[in-house]
Write an enzyme that holds these catalytic residues in place. Structure first.
Site, short mmCIF file in Angstrom:
data_model
loop_
_atom_site.label_atom_id
_atom_site.label_comp_id
_atom_site.label_asym_id
_atom_site.label_seq_id
_atom_site.Cartn_x
_atom_site.Cartn_y
_atom_site.Cartn_z
N THR A 1 32.08 -20.28 28.51
CA THR A 1 31.03 -19.38 29.05
C THR A 1 31.18 -17.96 28.51
OG1 THR A 1 32.35 -19.17 31.07
CG2 THR A 1 30.44 -20.63 31.18
N ASP B 1 38.98 -16.15 36.15
CA ASP B 1 38.41 -16.32 34.82
C ASP B 1 39.49 -16.86 33.86
OD1 ASP B 1 36.14 -15.27 32.81
OD2 ASP B 1 38.12 -14.91 31.96
N GLN C 1 35.48 -31.82 27.21
CA GLN C 1 34.18 -32.40 27.58
C GLN C 1 33.09 -31.65 26.84
OE1 GLN C 1 33.97 -33.08 32.11
NE2 GLN C 1 35.55 -31.55 31.86
N ILE D 1 30.81 -29.98 23.75
CA ILE D 1 30.24 -30.51 22.51
C ILE D 1 30.05 -29.38 21.51
CG2 ILE D 1 29.05 -32.44 23.62
CD1 ILE D 1 26.47 -30.49 23.23
N CYS E 1 16.12 -44.66 12.26
CA CYS E 1 17.25 -44.70 11.32
C CYS E 1 16.76 -45.19 9.96
CB CYS E 1 18.32 -45.63 11.88
SG CYS E 1 19.67 -45.96 10.74
N HIS F 1 32.93 -36.19 25.11
CA HIS F 1 31.47 -36.31 25.25
C HIS F 1 30.75 -36.12 23.92
CE1 HIS F 1 31.89 -35.47 29.84
NE2 HIS F 1 32.24 -36.67 29.50
N SER G 1 34.43 -28.24 36.49
CA SER G 1 34.22 -28.50 37.92
C SER G 1 34.90 -29.81 38.32
CB SER G 1 32.72 -28.57 38.22
OG SER G 1 32.14 -29.63 37.49
#
Ligand code: NAD
Length: 255
Positions: free
Chosen positions: A29, A238, A102, A104, A155, A122, A197
């Site tokens: 973030t 943080d 997690q 990307i 494809c 992920h 989380s």
């Protein structure tokens, strides 16, 4: 910010030789990439499209790609932040063995964590894949075809559905990444879950496994998580500030 929690975490990091850094959206973030659940995050703007919805309708695929290109613009403008750079430093110093992410956004690799040390649970948002044959396709090609024809291209190898190489809700987890994450978690001597989380499973199962293996579990997150009861240390601050203070503590101890 040097207090007892930071000193305790610095001591754990200093002694670790095979730590796992497990990360979620909160790790990025500070780089300007919003997380999912906080106000202003993606979920408050877009209800997620499940894998089943994506495969069921072309209209939904067009909407999924439209959202993907919005997110991609944010990702393209982001550079690694303190959490990524400090993690790369800790990998280099031999304290952290693996990053299980997690995310990307590819920021761990760009911060200098060697690719063999990164497990992307992920997937990765920098390319696309055919859901039938697995053929890789470039995002720029998908965008050009979508702009030209008004519909996502099939494809070129088999005519199957092309999707970004990220994992959607309801989609099978990547087998190799899951196996790598299990192995890293099993071998870990410290498990640091940061900026997540810890609500998305099966990913959040890894900190649970670490605690079950009696590996010290530390959770660093702005807000409490449902797994705090399993952790040996919880720091609700943080993550960039916390890691910066840990590095200052380690530098002090080495003088
Ligand atoms: P999440 O949004 O559910 O949780 C993020 C957590 O980080 C929140 O609890 C929030 O309070 C905390 N947080 C935010 N900024 C922080 C900071 N600077 N310091 C400490 N804590 C901070 O995200 P999740 O747990 O990763 O799970 C949701 C899914 O979102 C994942 O599957 C992930 O793939 C995806 N996602 C990825 C990105 C990315 O690639 N950067 C961005 C958004 C979502």
């Amino acid at each position: 910010m040097v207090d007892q929690d930071i000193e305790e975490l610095a001591g754990l990091v200093q002694r670790a030789r095979r730590a796992v850094v497990f990360t979620g959206a909160g790790f990025s973030t500070e780089c300007g990439i919003p997380d999912f659940r906080s106000p202003g995050g993606f979920w408050t703007r877009f209800k997620p499209i499940s894998f089943q919805e994506f495969t069921a309708s072309e209209e939904t695929r067009i909407e999924a790609w439209r959202r993907f290109f919005v997110i991609r613009e944010t990702l393209a403008g982001a550079a690694p932040g303190r959490p990524h750079l400090i993690t790369a430093e800790l990998v280099g110093r031999g304290h952290v063995a693996h990053v299980i992410t997690q995310n990307i956004d590819g920021l761990d690799a760009r911060a200098g964590v060697p690719s063999g040390r990164i497990v992307e649970l992920h997937g990765n948002g920098t390319y696309a894949k055919c859901l039938e044959c697995g053929e890789r396709h470039e995002i720029d090609w998908v965008k050009a075809e979508l702009d030209r024809a008004g519909r996502p291209p099939p494809c070129v190898a088999c005519g199957g559905i092309v999707k970004s190489a990220t994992i959607s809700f309801g989609q099978a987890m990547p087998e190799q990444a899951m196996a790598d994450a299990r192995a890293a978690t099993f071998k870990a001597d410290l498990f640091l879950a940061m900026g997540s989380s810890l609500q998305v499973f099966p990913a959040a199962g890894f900190p649970v496994s670490a605690a079950q293996n009696r590996t010290p579990l530390v959770i660093v997150n702005r807000e409490p998580t449902g797994l705090d009861g399993l952790a040996s240390l919880v720091i609700n601050r943080d993550v960039g500030d916390v890691l910066e203070s840990v590095m200052a503590c380690l530098a002090e101890a080495n003088h």
